[in-house]
Design a protein around this motif. Sequence first.
Motif, mmCIF file in Angstrom:
data_model
loop_
_atom_site.group_PDB
_atom_site.id
_atom_site.type_symbol
_atom_site.label_atom_id
_atom_site.label_comp_id
_atom_site.label_asym_id
_atom_site.label_seq_id
_atom_site.Cartn_x
_atom_site.Cartn_y
_atom_site.Cartn_z
ATOM 1 N N ILE A 1 -3.988 11.516 6.105
ATOM 2 C CA ILE A 1 -3.830 10.086 5.818
ATOM 3 C C ILE A 1 -2.834 9.881 4.677
ATOM 4 O O ILE A 1 -1.967 9.003 4.730
ATOM 5 N N ASP A 2 -2.959 10.729 3.636
ATOM 6 C CA ASP A 2 -2.029 10.640 2.509
ATOM 7 C C ASP A 2 -0.611 11.015 2.927
ATOM 8 O O ASP A 2 0.345 10.286 2.654
ATOM 9 N N ASP A 3 -0.473 12.155 3.571
ATOM 10 C CA ASP A 3 0.858 12.653 3.929
ATOM 11 C C ASP A 3 1.604 11.684 4.827
ATOM 12 O O ASP A 3 2.809 11.463 4.664
ATOM 13 N N LEU A 4 0.892 11.125 5.803
ATOM 14 C CA LEU A 4 1.527 10.264 6.797
ATOM 15 C C LEU A 4 1.523 8.796 6.385
ATOM 16 O O LEU A 4 2.029 7.951 7.102
ATOM 17 N N ASP A 5 0.915 8.519 5.226
ATOM 18 C CA ASP A 5 0.935 7.156 4.673
ATOM 19 C C ASP A 5 0.359 6.156 5.669
ATOM 20 O O ASP A 5 0.941 5.107 5.941
#
Length: 502
Positions: free
Chosen positions: A265-269
């Motif tokens: 979720i963080d990496d792919l925003d």
Amino acid sequence: MKLIQFLQATNTISRHRQRVQQDLTFALLVENIAYDKLVEVHWAGEDGVWHTLQAEHHASCGADREIWCARASFIASDDASLPGDIEFVLHCRIRGQEVWDNNETRHYFSNADSGVLLHKDVPLLNVDFNPLLAAEQRHYPITVAVRHSLPPERVFVHWTTDDWRSTRVTPCFFHRMYWDKLARSSARNPNRYGTSIWTGQIKIDDAFRVQYAIGCETPSGTIWDSNFGANYVTRRRRLKILTLNLHCYQEPDQDAKFSQIARAIDDLDIDVVCLQEVGEPWNNGGGDWNANAAKIIRDRLSQYYHLHTDWSHIGFDRYREGIAVLSRYGFLAADAGYVSSSQSIKSIDSRKVVMVQVNVPYMGLVNVFSAHLSWPSGGFFEQFERLRSWANEKHGGNIAATFLCGDFNIKAGSDGYQAVVRTREYEDQYLAATSHRVFEKIFRDQSPNVERRLAPDGRIDFIFMQRNSSLHAVAARELFTDNGYYGRVSDHTGYCVEFEPN
């Protein structure tokens, strides 16, 4: 074209606030024949020591090509000198191939504080191109490198904010002291490589997307930089929605998998996450909020996400099993309710849905429903009808889009899926983004061969969007796969779809 090709390099030394800093930037053209690739710049300064600088994907261009960029900065000190003049070559590894661009064995060279070096075959290039617009940004700067020997008589930007239904032309200007004013650099304009810099600015106001090409009038006619035929596109951030069934605490290494989900979720925003089989210990009906799977994932994210969750029935004889929505945008409304005839917590066919409304910048109000419906034998058809009625009731004239997301327990192409198709209201957005021709046949042409067209498609998780919405899907991926970067985290793989305004 070559698999990898040099486009431009910038070498400047700035002298701001008693600090001397050398900045190196490289732009490369890479053929997009596979998703996973390694792109590098190998370079050496005046000390003769070679370094490797990894490039990152910057933007798409033309047919199956991409722009990759690499950057490095160095500050002069008593213990470290600047790289000065540099030589460099480019390297790409893709599908087992090792490919180099070494300027036909002669290497490329860039003198210290010289400004922009263009590839010999590039007469005009949009440098410092930024494919993303910042929040609240209302002006977009343009920097153009032009081969001065053309010679350029007029440089301009031809642009649109409405997909070329209307267009505007904005001039760019030549400033001889460009480098000095930008960074107190000694680079000249035009520089020793015969490259001149022209600049302009587009007034974009609150547009979501800007498309443009750069023209240069010369005595021999007008030449264009149209991003290798694709035009340049800069835009606001897309809306990214993920749906994933968490498998209700049934996974080995469960805690590590929660972390993997949060990292993705963080990496792919990702903006909105719809979760199903959200487990929480039964605890004699009282639950355990700190062990709620959605809360655990939310708490491991690098930025704050709003959370709305509810539970439907006892799962695996020991959990409160429910659904949830995580959102980076605050909830303007939130609701939950059963869509099943049964509302007994002891029945697996008791199915509740949660709904939230959020305001997405530059898109508007969006309704999102996270659902886990029963199999057709357990009540799917009646549950979907109740969900559809509820969603349609909320889909007023001021709503930009309504999404039904989750585990629908119907295989793509099956009778249940065809029932969704027949509504002519809700459409499969993963299919729209990944197989547009098949999508058109099924949802627009009402093809009678739905099951055959989707025979290889094993999905039971979907992101359906109300057909009258003002958004459209532009990209999608299956996320948590055996061979994928994030691996398996559940007995479902999860699907992420990206949206832009029409």
